[in-house]
Structures are given as structure tokens and as C-alpha cells.
Scaffold this active site. Structure first.
Site, mmCIF file in Angstrom:
data_model
loop_
_atom_site.group_PDB
_atom_site.id
_atom_site.type_symbol
_atom_site.label_atom_id
_atom_site.label_comp_id
_atom_site.label_asym_id
_atom_site.label_seq_id
_atom_site.Cartn_x
_atom_site.Cartn_y
_atom_site.Cartn_z
ATOM 1 N N CYS A 1 -33.673 13.647 33.380
ATOM 2 C CA CYS A 1 -32.834 14.525 32.556
ATOM 3 C C CYS A 1 -31.528 13.793 32.254
ATOM 4 C CB CYS A 1 -32.582 15.855 33.270
ATOM 5 S SG CYS A 1 -31.763 15.683 34.860
ATOM 6 N N GLY A 2 -30.409 14.514 32.215
ATOM 7 C CA GLY A 2 -29.134 13.874 31.937
ATOM 8 C C GLY A 2 -28.542 13.178 33.142
#
Length: 285
Positions: A241-242
Site C-alpha cells: 500500500c502506501g
């Protein structure tokens, strides 16, 4: 999944067990940098009775410049003990109901050898919607002893994923919004390129829960979200993800589908997307 293996517990279950001496409730709410009020301030304003705040940024490797990377087993054990948790406790995690950080904290507990950990389905949102009581202010737990052992199979490094771009031995599934995954939107962290790991698939994490109630979607809908994104559920999977937080929502959904041997890319896009980082891809998967 059976009740014994499902990582989720209901608000009804927690209401019945919240005062059990061996049930420890942690508020693991999290927000992206710059979003106010801070999660700790939200916690101080309202939290489940007796809940202690689990700070994703605090329970991390402070020597690493990347955001909230996994700490050592020694540090995790110390931090968990300071939160009042022993190896004999049942840990119940929740967040605000936006499914951002409770799954990350759940996977950390599993990775550090504590299998008796659950997540409150619907979080604070569902709890409050049902008129259940909350408290304000800080909870100072009585410290306990927690021994942690690290299971490296549950986590991946950038070096492992660089090798995987060539081998494609593991599928990488990215939890970010499609606009960020495809490189059409800027990243929320300064100096980070836009795009995704070559070969990755995209399952935005907010597709896996009901925004109105905060509860995770039924198993057939979870399965469809992955299959429709081109993910093979019978082949190895790494979630990303981030910054290694919302990837845990994918990890949780897969776990509920019986796929319990996935791994999480801890550095995620905040590491891979740096200016001098590895090759990136843009556009749809």
C-alpha cells in the site's frame, strides 16, 4: 471461517467480554500525515471502555527513516508490555471504523508470535451506532510482561520484492486507490513518485468494507474483489500500500478467505516510490 479462526469479533461478543480480565482492548486508529485531529486526540475524546491507545508510529523502528517500519521483537515485546498486554491475553483491536490500522496492528501481533488477537468488526463506528458506552481521557494500563518472537515469513523487504519483479514468484496486490496505483494522482508524501510496482494488481482497500456500517463485506464479495482484479487466490500473495498500513486490510480479507500465509511489504510505496527507488509502472494493472 469458524468463530475460533475468524480474526473478526462482533460488537455483541466484545460487549459480553470487555470486562474479562484477560481481554485487552486497543484503539489502533491511524490517519495519513497532516490529517487532523490526530488519532490520539480522537482517542482522548472517545474510546471503548478501558481501551488503551496503540500508536502505529510509536510501535515502530525509530532508527529507520521510513514511516512506522516493524520494530525488533525485543522492542515490540517491550511496547506491548507497556500497553498492559501479556502473552496470556486476548487482544482485541479496533479503529475508527475506516479499517485503516487495526488490521496492521493485528498482523504485527501475529508476526510477533501472538495468535490470540482479534479485530472488532465495524470498530468504534458500529459500537457507537448501537448506542454502546464510550469513555474519554487516557487509560494508563498496568505494565505486563510480553515475550515476542519474530516470524519473518509474514513480512517482505524491498530487496525481496525487487527479486520478485523478475521471478514473479509472488503476486503483489496494492491496496491504494486506483488513481494513485495508476500514477494519475500525486502521493500524499512529499518526494514520492507516482505509480506502482511492476506486475502488481490493485484492490483498493475501501472496496472491502461497507462505508455506512464500518463492517467488512461478506466473504463472496471479498473473493470477487480479488478475482476481478486478476489475483489468483491459490498462488502466493504479498500485500502492499502506501506505507504498510492499509495493506493489512487486504491481508485480513485474504485471511478470512482462508488464505493465511500471505506476507506484507512493510516499506510499501513510501520506500519503493522514492526518487532513486526501483523501476515503477503506471497505468492500469
Amino acid at each position: 471461517m469458524t468463530t475460533a479462526t475468524d480474526p473478526l469479533v462482533s460488537t455483541e461478543w466484545l460487549a459480553a467480554h470487555i470486562n474479562d480480565s484477560n481481554v485487552k482492548v486497543l484503539d489502533a486508529s491511524f490517519k495519513l500525515p497532516g490529517v487532523l485531529p490526530l488519532p490520539k486526540d480522537d482517542y482522548l475524546a472517545a474510546h471503548l471502555p478501558g481501551a488503551v491507545f496503540f500508536d502505529v508510529d510509536a510501535v515502530s523502528d525509530h532508527s529507520n527513516p521510513l514511516p512506522h517500519m516493524y520494530p525488533s521483537a525485543e522492542q515490540f515485546g517491550r511496547d506491548a508490555g507497556q500497553l498492559g498486554i501479556s502473552n496470556a491475553d486476548t487482544v482485541v483491536l479496533y479503529d475508527s471504523g475506516g479499517w485503516v490500522a487495526a488490521p496492521r496492528a493485528w498482523w504485527m501481533f501475529l508476526a510477533f508470535g501472538h495468535s490470540n488477537v482479534r479485530i472488532l468488526n465495524g470498530g468504534l463506528k458500529k459500537w457507537r451506532a448501537e448506542g454502546r458506552s464510550v469513555e474519554s481521557g487516557d487509560v494508563k494500563p498496568k505494565p505486563a510482561s510480553f515475550k515476542a518472537s519474530y516470524d519473518a515469513k509474514r513480512v517482505r523487504s524491498m530487496q525481496q520484492l525487487i527479486a520478485n519483479v523478475e521471478s514473479r514468484a509472488e503476486q503483489v496486490v496494492d491496496a491504494r486507490a486506483a488513481e494513485r496505483f495508476e500514477g494519475r494522482a500525486p502521493e500524499p508524501r512529499a518526494g514520492i513518485r507516482s505509480g506502482h510496482i511492476p506486475g502488481a494488481r490493485n484492490v483498493p482497500y475501501n472496496q472491502l468494507f461497507d462505508a455506512a456500517t464500518g463492517t467488512m463485506k461478506p466473504l463472496d464479495e471479498l473473493r470477487a474483489a480479488f478475482v476481478n482484479a486478476g489475483v489468483k487466490l491459490d498462488a502466493p500473495i504479498v500485500t502492499s500500500c502506501g506505507s504498510g498500513v492499509s495493506a493489512g486490510v487486504l491481508t485480513l480479507a485474504l485471511y478470512r478467505l482462508g488464505i493465511t500465509d500471505t506476507a506484507l511489504y512493510d516499506g510499501s510505496w513510501s520506500e519503493w516510490g522514492q526518487e532513486k527507488g526501483p523501476t515503477i509502472a503506471t497505468g492500469p494493472a
